[in-house]
Design an enzyme around this catalytic site. Structure first.
Site, mmCIF file in Angstrom:
data_model
loop_
_atom_site.group_PDB
_atom_site.id
_atom_site.type_symbol
_atom_site.label_atom_id
_atom_site.label_comp_id
_atom_site.label_asym_id
_atom_site.label_seq_id
_atom_site.Cartn_x
_atom_site.Cartn_y
_atom_site.Cartn_z
ATOM 1 N N ASP A 8 0.849 -1.082 -0.010
ATOM 2 C CA ASP A 8 0.060 0.173 -0.129
ATOM 3 C C ASP A 8 0.804 1.313 0.083
ATOM 4 O O ASP A 8 2.057 0.986 0.426
ATOM 5 C CB ASP A 8 -0.910 -0.108 1.291
ATOM 6 C CG ASP A 8 -1.881 1.212 1.638
ATOM 7 O OD1 ASP A 8 -2.464 1.527 0.432
ATOM 8 O OD2 ASP A 8 -1.697 1.699 2.505
ATOM 9 N N LEU A 9 0.416 2.421 -0.491
ATOM 10 C CA LEU A 9 1.203 3.453 -0.424
ATOM 11 C C LEU A 9 0.995 4.558 0.642
ATOM 12 O O LEU A 9 1.859 4.652 1.624
ATOM 13 C CB LEU A 9 1.076 4.358 -1.730
ATOM 14 C CG LEU A 9 1.657 5.517 -1.944
ATOM 15 C CD1 LEU A 9 3.124 5.454 -1.996
ATOM 16 C CD2 LEU A 9 1.441 6.550 -3.400
#
Length: 220
Positions: A8-9
């Site tokens: 995930d960012l």
């Protein structure tokens, strides 16, 4: 063997809360909505869903709000951001151990590419997957797209994320999920939604991945 690690960012690689929250305030104001004092709850779910489900917008109104958000975020919001301490070392160590790395985010893929390049993280990733024209509009779709691009089966992959949306999306796509506590999620949330492991730091993520098959119970 777990050969592919998806990240995930927001809340996992970068601390993007300041830019996201300020941009959301701007978009809501443009739609004549007074933002609540605390907007941290918007961190995680797709923005279109938030506009519709939380702020009760129609599909058309939500699209308009998203356009306000998109333009402002491109100009300013994405740079109100920083890489979490230890993330570059985490990515470097995993690459040294031969892992394929990818970004799998509900954020617009254009923004994700720009952010990864801006913070000089491009060298670590084999693929950057995100929401594209609101077609990959769930975390599960993004994860499946990333796996397709990397020609990896779900059983060989792990998703690393900080919120329940990552766990739900990862499980739906058939991958194991590591929840991280240095982002925006909390232990109770990550446990409740069934994270296979929980890491307090980026270095913990490395240790969990490299020792995945040595475990006899969840890494909590």
């Amino acid at each position: 063997m777990k050969t592919t690690i998806l990240f995930d960012l927001d809340g996992t690689l970068t601390d993007s809360a300041p830019g996201i929250i300020e941009t959301m305030q701007y978009a809501l104001n443009k739609k004549g909505i007074i933002p609540p004092d605390d907007l941290h709850f918007i961190l995680g779910p797709p923005l279109i869903d938030t506009f519709i489900n939380t702020f009760h917008m129609s599909q058309q109104s939500a699209k308009e709000a998203y356009q306000y958000y998109y333009k402002r975020y491109a100009e300013k919001g994405m740079y109100q951001n920083s890489v979490f301490e230890g993330v570059k070392e985490m990515l470097s160590e995993l690459k040294k151990h031969g892992k394929k790395l990818a970004v799998a985010t509900s954020k617009s893929e254009d923004f994700a590419n720009e952010i990864i390049e801006h913070f000089e993280l491009s060298e670590y990733f084999d693929c950057i997957a995100g929401n594209h024209l609101n077609t990959r509009d769930t975390k599960a779709k993004v994860v499946c797209y990333a796996l397709e691009q990397l020609q990896c089966n779900p059983e060989s992959a792990i998703l690393v994320g900080d919120r329940m949306y990552d766990i739900i999306g990862g499980k739906t796509a058939g991958v194991n999920v590591i929840g991280v506590l240095y982002g925006y999620g909390e232990m109770q949330e990550l446990q409740q939604y069934g994270a296979d492991a929980i890491a307090k730091t980026p270095q913990d993520v490395v240790e969990i991945i490299l020792n995945w098959y040595k475990r006899t119970e969840p890494f909590y």
